[in-house]
Design an enzyme around this catalytic site. Structure first.
Site, mmCIF file in Angstrom:
data_model
loop_
_atom_site.group_PDB
_atom_site.id
_atom_site.type_symbol
_atom_site.label_atom_id
_atom_site.label_comp_id
_atom_site.label_asym_id
_atom_site.label_seq_id
_atom_site.Cartn_x
_atom_site.Cartn_y
_atom_site.Cartn_z
ATOM 1 N N SER A 18 3.779 2.251 8.388
ATOM 2 C CA SER A 18 3.578 1.188 7.561
ATOM 3 C C SER A 18 4.909 0.942 6.732
ATOM 4 O O SER A 18 5.486 1.714 6.464
ATOM 5 C CB SER A 18 2.688 1.702 6.300
ATOM 6 O OG SER A 18 1.348 2.003 7.048
ATOM 7 N N ASP B 70 0.996 -7.857 2.433
ATOM 8 C CA ASP B 70 1.081 -6.365 1.959
ATOM 9 C C ASP B 70 2.706 -5.925 2.176
ATOM 10 O O ASP B 70 3.493 -5.619 2.741
ATOM 11 C CB ASP B 70 0.679 -5.591 3.185
ATOM 12 C CG ASP B 70 0.450 -3.955 2.863
ATOM 13 O OD1 ASP B 70 0.858 -3.541 1.746
ATOM 14 O OD2 ASP B 70 -0.391 -3.252 3.529
ATOM 15 N N HIS C 95 0.841 -1.086 0.167
ATOM 16 C CA HIS C 95 0.021 -0.172 -0.156
ATOM 17 C C HIS C 95 0.887 1.279 -0.108
ATOM 18 O O HIS C 95 0.330 2.201 -0.467
ATOM 19 C CB HIS C 95 -0.873 -0.028 1.069
ATOM 20 C CG HIS C 95 -0.535 0.144 2.514
ATOM 21 N ND1 HIS C 95 -0.170 -0.519 3.418
ATOM 22 C CD2 HIS C 95 -0.096 1.554 3.272
ATOM 23 C CE1 HIS C 95 0.223 -0.087 4.751
ATOM 24 N NE2 HIS C 95 -0.012 1.335 4.430
#
Length: 733
Positions: free
Chosen positions: A646, A220, A84
């Site tokens: 992230s 991810d 992402h």
């Protein structure tokens, strides 16, 4: 026990802010942090984590394009982050004929790696405390505006005069609400190329339904490579650049995780507000978050409908939808968590205890008015804060025509205040960015979003903050007028209206309905909302700085008073742990590929599964990445993370890579304001799932060969057996 002693006991207890919570500066880990990390199972020293004089873990941690974290995993500049985090870049290389979002991308060689202009990767070289230099000359008697001005001047001096190499940069950041300042010397690389990414059916599996949710089954991750000049220094993109050789890269553990294993997450967390007063938490839960959620509810419903109906729109809006939906769901979980954990009640108890401690120590003159004044100013700012959220969410974050028109509104401000040359330069840059924006724009979709948001704005924003043109409006009629007659619905007409000198452009814009509406909204905001909001916020910031100073001064020396996140390099440590979000519900800490197959819905854009992954699962063709015949996909821990983490590496007790941080559990998203160890869990991709996808699914063995794979648990077990044998031999002798 007297009431005063009870309050003091509460203060001492609550000042700990929960076991294992905290986002700590890596250069300041000696003492309490090191002791606690070792008690949780860490086998490294703090020198292994952060060192200026020798290679350490911090040299492998990279700020990815200023928003995410990433890490070096090979000596040839290979960089690992979240799917992402690279999503918009993968999208930018995708077309209907060659859709890397749907099918994935894997470069077979260096020559096939894809450049990404404008993307950066930043390393921290060293960190220094510069508090004395920044606060030089600042006195308590100065008003907040004067303090701010002097601090900014001192900061400019420190940035200019602190030693660095010509290819490095100095940055100063405030900590503890302005009670401490740190200098960061950084190196920023600008040639970053896409190496590999799984299809979204792996990298985004579960999509918006599973976002912020546990159990999770998302691969991810994405791979990039940093390129440097021939001297291994930062350089703009060039075919002559070579893969970067890092000071340190992370070995990768193949041993997996188990409950209670030590975990260290290293990265660049964005923003937290752990020391907000109780009234601010109440305001967030009762007023601001509901407004934000309502606006995004309206926008997301429309975008989702169009994306499901049209494959081209799905590609155009994939990244935008994910960005909007991400915080929409986060705010909902945040409100739930703050309510469930009674964060405001806990903070009220802390405030009562602090007041008692202020009185006990005779600090009333310094700190006695802090809490009453914060309550006063937060009460005064609430309607302005609400109007501000509606303006930001409607004009800047969810409405595309409005956002584009606002950028042009700012352009005309440049013309008015800085002249023709500045106007011309800014216009040229804007037109370049608009050309890229309109590649992913659909006016029919945006038209429906515009009508929904304008109707909400006119109904929910306090009447005194609305422009006169918006009172008692017909949102449908407004929308029709704008989208039938505005130049802001396509690039060619927008470029035409922006042609000519400043006066000519202004004349054309004043006749454009899209610009007129945006200008009315902006004028009303900057005239009626922003000045008072900014004045009150400046006062609140000063009070929060003093409140933080009171906590630092009056708390016990072993209190867990960590600085708020501000986009700088931090360490958070914890353990692999399950949790219980509700009565009679308990979540295990690790998920497996079986869970992917249980969620599989053929053809569904959130839960479809690639055929090859199904084949590998059915054959149990897992290579060396399985444990007990199963492939672990995700795991959770007690690490205190937020946006910006992230892509952060999850490291084991020895500093080996065991996973990639990518999310938090829904019930724990309130940890930006209140970390609750019972509910706060971060979600990580198991690194063995990453390797399995790279190797068995993508066939990218050439990338696997770049990596250093280790078995720390097996090595530890071997050492224990050797020691046991030695003890037995000694006993026999």
């Amino acid at each position: 026990m007297t009431r005063l002693l009870q309050l003091c006991f509460l203060f001492l207890s609550f000042s700990l802010f929960g076991q294992q919570g905290g986002m700590w500066v890596p250069s300041l880990l000696e003492g309490m942090n090191e002791d606690e990390m070792k008690s949780l199972g860490m086998k490294m020293s703090v020198e292994d984590i952060y060192s200026v004089n020798q290679s350490s873990l911090k040299d492998a941690i990279v700020h990815f394009n200023g928003g995410c974290t990433s890490e070096m995993i090979s000596g040839q500049g290979l960089l690992l982050t979240n799917h992402h985090c690279g999503y918009s870049l993968i999208q930018s290389h995708s077309t209907l004929e060659n859709d890397y979002l749907e099918h994935g991308f894997w470069a077979g060689s260096l020559a096939e790696e894809l450049p990404n202009p404008g993307i950066t990767a930043t390393f921290i070289i060293r960190i220094e405390d510069v508090t004395d230099q920044i606060l030089e000359g600042v006195t308590p008697s100065m008003d907040e505006a004067a303090k701010k001005q002097l601090i900014e001047a001192n900061t400019a001096t420190v940035v200019r005069d602190s030693p660095k190499e010509s290819y490095q940069e100095n940055r100063v950041r405030a900590f503890y609400e302005g009670n401490q300042y740190m200098l960061f010397v950084v190196e920023t690389f600008k040639d970053i190329r896409l190496v590999g990414a799984p299809p979204s059916s792996i990298g985004k599996f579960g999509s918006d339904t599973d976002n912020w949710v546990w159990p999770r089954h998302t691969g991810d991750f994405a791979l990039f490579r940093i390129y440097a000049d021939k001297n291994n220094r930062p350089a703009e993109y060039s075919e002559d650049n070579v893969p970067y050789t890092p000071r340190h890269f992370l070995p990768i553990s193949l041993d997996g995780v188990a409950e209670d294993d030590f975990t260290l997450v290293f990265g660049f967390p964005g923003t937290t507000d752990e020391y907000l007063p109780s009234i601010a938490i109440d305001q967030l839960v009762e007023t601001l978050n509901p407004a934000r959620i309502a606006i995004r509810d309206a926008a997301l419903a429309i975008v989702d409908e169009y994306m499901r109906a049209d494959p081209e729109i799905k590609i155009q809006y994939a990244s935008k939808f994910a960005r909007i939906a991400n915080y929409w769901k986060k705010w909902r979980g945040e409100t739930l968590g703050l309510t469930k954990s009674d964060a405001a009640g806990v903070k009220r108890a802390q405030e009562q205890a602090l007041t008692a401690e202020i009185n006990r120590t005779g600090k009333q003159e310094e700190y006695g008015d802090l809490l009453p004044l914060m309550e006063q100013y937060y009460t005064e700012i609430e309607p302005y804060a609400l109007a501000r959220e509606y303006f930001l969410e409607t004009v800047l974050r969810n409405g595309e025509l409005l956002r584009t028109a606002f950028q042009v509104y700012q352009l005309m401000q440049v013309y008015e205040y800085r002249g023709a040359q500045a106007f011309s330069d800014r216009r040229d840059n804007l037109l370049k960015s608009f050309q890229s924006q309109f590649k992913n724009y659909n006016s029919t979709l945006d038209r429906e979003v515009f009508e929904a948001l304008i109707e909400l704005y006119s109904r929910e924003v306090p009447d005194r903050f609305l422009p006169a043109s918006m009172k008692n409006i017909d949102a449908a009629q407004w929308t029709k007028e704008v989208y039938n007659h505005s130049a802001f619905v396509d690039y060619e007409s927008l470029a035409q209206i922006l042609s000519g000198d400043g006066d000519a452009v202004a004349k054309k814009l004043n006749a454009d309905p899209g610009f007129q509406i945006t200008s009315d909204l902006a004028d009303a905001y900057f005239d009626k909302v922003a000045p008072t909001y900014d004045q009150l916020q400046l006062k609140i910031s000063g009070l929060e700085r003093d409140y933080m100073r009171a906590l630092l001064e009056l708390s016990p020396s072993d209190s867990r008073l960590f600085p708020n996140a501000n986009g700088t390099l931090r360490v958070t440590y914890g353990q692999v742990k399950g949790y219980s979000p509700a009565d009679a519900v308990y979540y295990e800490p690790v998920t497996h590929l079986e869970g992917v197959m249980e969620k599989y819905v053929p053809g569904d854009y959130e839960f479809d599964v690639p055929e090859k992954l199904i084949e590998l699962y059915e054959k149990k063709d897992y290579g060396p990445y399985a444990e007990d015949g199963k492939i672990a996909v995700n795991f959770i821990g007690t690490n205190h993370t937020t946006g910006g983490n992230s892509g952060s590496p999850a490291l084991d007790a020895h500093g080996n890579l065991i996973g990639i941080n990518f999310d938090r559990v829904w019930e724990g998203t309130m940890s930006d304001y209140y970390y609750d160890p019972a509910l706060s869990r971060n979600i990580m991709v198991d690194i063995r799932y990453v390797l399995f996808i790279m190797d068995k699914y993508a066939g990218a063995q050439h990338l696997i060969e770049e990596l250093t794979l280790v078995h720390p648990k097996q090595e530890t077990s071997k050492k224990r057996k050797k020691k046991k044998k030695k003890r037995k031999r000694r006993a026999k002798k």
